[in-house]
Write a protein that holds these residues in place. Sequence first.
Motif, PDB file in Angstrom:
ATOM      1  N   ASP A  91      34.021  41.530  33.969  1.00 11.87           N
ATOM      2  CA  ASP A  91      35.394  41.864  33.615  1.00 11.87           C
ATOM      3  C   ASP A  91      35.877  43.075  34.408  1.00 11.87           C
ATOM      4  OD1 ASP A  91      35.699  39.918  31.367  1.00 11.87           O
ATOM      5  OD2 ASP A  91      34.047  41.124  30.551  1.00 11.87           O
ATOM      6  N   VAL A  92      34.936  44.016  34.615  1.00 14.23           N
ATOM      7  CA  VAL A  92      35.262  45.277  35.285  1.00 14.23           C
ATOM      8  C   VAL A  92      34.186  45.581  36.326  1.00 14.23           C
ATOM      9  CG1 VAL A  92      35.391  47.786  34.972  1.00 14.23           C
ATOM     10  CG2 VAL A  92      36.573  46.270  33.373  1.00 14.23           C
ATOM     11  N   ARG A 106      36.366  41.735  45.673  1.00 12.78           N
ATOM     12  CA  ARG A 106      37.561  41.061  45.188  1.00 12.78           C
ATOM     13  C   ARG A 106      37.567  39.595  45.646  1.00 12.78           C
ATOM     14  NH1 ARG A 106      39.748  41.927  41.454  1.00 12.78           N
ATOM     15  NH2 ARG A 106      40.610  43.983  41.838  1.00 12.78           N
ATOM     16  N   ARG A 113      38.772  43.521  37.244  1.00 14.27           N
ATOM     17  CA  ARG A 113      39.455  44.788  37.506  1.00 14.27           C
ATOM     18  C   ARG A 113      38.475  45.711  38.202  1.00 14.27           C
ATOM     19  NH1 ARG A 113      41.032  41.026  33.637  1.00 14.27           N
ATOM     20  NH2 ARG A 113      43.127  41.501  32.884  1.00 14.27           N
ATOM     21  N   GLN A 162      42.368  48.678  41.096  1.00 17.87           N
ATOM     22  CA  GLN A 162      43.469  48.985  40.176  1.00 17.87           C
ATOM     23  C   GLN A 162      43.574  50.467  39.854  1.00 17.87           C
ATOM     24  OE1 GLN A 162      41.599  45.983  39.678  1.00 17.87           O
ATOM     25  NE2 GLN A 162      43.416  45.139  40.682  1.00 17.87           N
ATOM     26  N   LYS A 182      47.056  56.713  40.972  1.00 18.50           N
ATOM     27  CA  LYS A 182      46.166  55.836  40.210  1.00 18.50           C
ATOM     28  C   LYS A 182      44.840  56.507  39.861  1.00 18.50           C
ATOM     29  CE  LYS A 182      47.983  51.608  42.348  1.00 18.50           C
ATOM     30  NZ  LYS A 182      47.642  50.361  43.076  1.00 18.50           N
ATOM     31  N   LEU A 409      41.196  50.623  32.251  1.00 18.23           N
ATOM     32  CA  LEU A 409      41.019  49.796  33.449  1.00 18.23           C
ATOM     33  C   LEU A 409      40.898  48.321  33.075  1.00 18.23           C
ATOM     34  CD1 LEU A 409      40.400  49.447  36.507  1.00 18.23           C
ATOM     35  CD2 LEU A 409      38.001  49.995  35.969  1.00 18.23           C
ATOM     36  N   MET A 412      44.210  46.531  32.618  1.00 14.07           N
ATOM     37  CA  MET A 412      45.182  46.478  33.706  1.00 14.07           C
ATOM     38  C   MET A 412      45.318  45.079  34.270  1.00 14.07           C
ATOM     39  SD  MET A 412      44.362  50.019  35.778  1.00 14.07           S
ATOM     40  CE  MET A 412      44.564  51.599  34.977  1.00 14.07           C
ATOM     41  N   SER A 413      46.492  44.817  34.805  1.00 14.21           N
ATOM     42  CA  SER A 413      46.712  43.522  35.443  1.00 14.21           C
ATOM     43  C   SER A 413      46.116  43.524  36.845  1.00 14.21           C
ATOM     44  CB  SER A 413      48.213  43.227  35.528  1.00 14.21           C
ATOM     45  OG  SER A 413      48.883  44.248  36.260  1.00 14.21           O
ATOM     46  N   VAL A 414      45.669  42.373  37.286  1.00 11.47           N
ATOM     47  CA  VAL A 414      45.041  42.252  38.603  1.00 11.47           C
ATOM     48  C   VAL A 414      46.115  42.038  39.656  1.00 11.47           C
ATOM     49  CG1 VAL A 414      43.437  40.899  39.996  1.00 11.47           C
ATOM     50  CG2 VAL A 414      42.960  41.307  37.588  1.00 11.47           C
TER      51      VAL A 414
END
Length: 414
Positions: A91-92, A106, A113, A162, A182, A409, A412-414
Amino acid sequence: MKILFIHQNFPGQFKHLAVELARQGHEVKALTLRVKERTRWNGVDILPYALQKRSEQRTHPWVLDLDSKVTRAESCYRAARMLRDQGYAPDVIIAHHGWGEAMFLRDVWPAARMGLYCELYHLTDYPHAGFDPEFPVPDQMDAEIRIRLKNLNNHLHFEAAQAGISPTHFQADTFPQPFRDKITVVHDGINTDMLQRRDDVRFEIEGGPVLTREDEVVTFVNRNLEPYRGYHVFMRALPRLLRERPHAQVVVVGGDGVSYGARPPKGQTWKQIYIDEVRDRIPDADWARVHFLGRIPYDRFVRLLQVGRVHLYLTYPFVLSWSLFESMSCEAAIVASATAPVQEALTHDVTARLVDFFDGDALVDQAIDLLEDSAARDRLGRAARAHVRDTYDLRRHCLPRQLKWVSDLAQMSV
């Protein structure tokens, strides 16, 4: 939540955060070069990856740094693909991206995220570059181009991430907009409950004295003994310090390698270069009171800080050492360089004495003043510890804020 850490020397700066996330019940994994076989550490599943073998090829010298980072990135990417093919999807992702490892993650997990540990963005202006006139670069324009190219690694990661986290405002403020907005500033955290003054401490030096707080102990600590951490300034100040403090025991901790900056001439070490420079000005009897310990186990390191009367700390405008905060937590009386990162953590004559980085005489003057004035030592030491507990304490401040950063985090949206 599934959380994947990326750090070639894991746990590194994540040693508290990763463990706490695992303790809270999250599924925590780490990809690292540090281990050769899969292992489990404090609830964290540590997975090795190995650098890919490459055929020989010519690389332009200006992009050697990027080439090494892409090599790590490819190797980490291939290990990540294997994890994905086994059904794993984090997930992170939390990465120290300084070595390039997370550059292509990515592409493997587009829905994850990513948060970056933002240690430093390389700047070309003074004092970030050209700080020490003793080590001028042969061609300033070439040097600036190399530094700009070195930041390609940062920019490639910015596109994938992010959010960021940075231990000090000095470090975070080196990063350009829009990514600077950020970045959350939270220090790695200091365990002040463990790192505190102990009046009964004893520190044994192999083949040398057993030191206690009754002795006049001056400490100087770096990961490696090199100019970026003021080793040359310290060594040039040493003859006078020994001469004027005939009972002082000077204990130096640090390796012979290079962590930052230029390497010494081939076949030499910065450590020995500056020993050779000053040795003929130090009588044998005084030299016997100087103890180079190399790198030592952490429990011994803590005892050394606890036994010291005065701690000397010098650095270029750069990343602050953990040892500075650890010495503050142990109520050290500190004499440090008045460089920007130090001034973020210390205030002159409130929590330490600050001197010009290049002024060895001022360094000795302040050290002598504190060695002679126990009341001033105690005042500065207590204030330094209070500041660490109020600002950099692991359990009370830093770890809760790091955990919130991870939680934010994840949303947050990707």
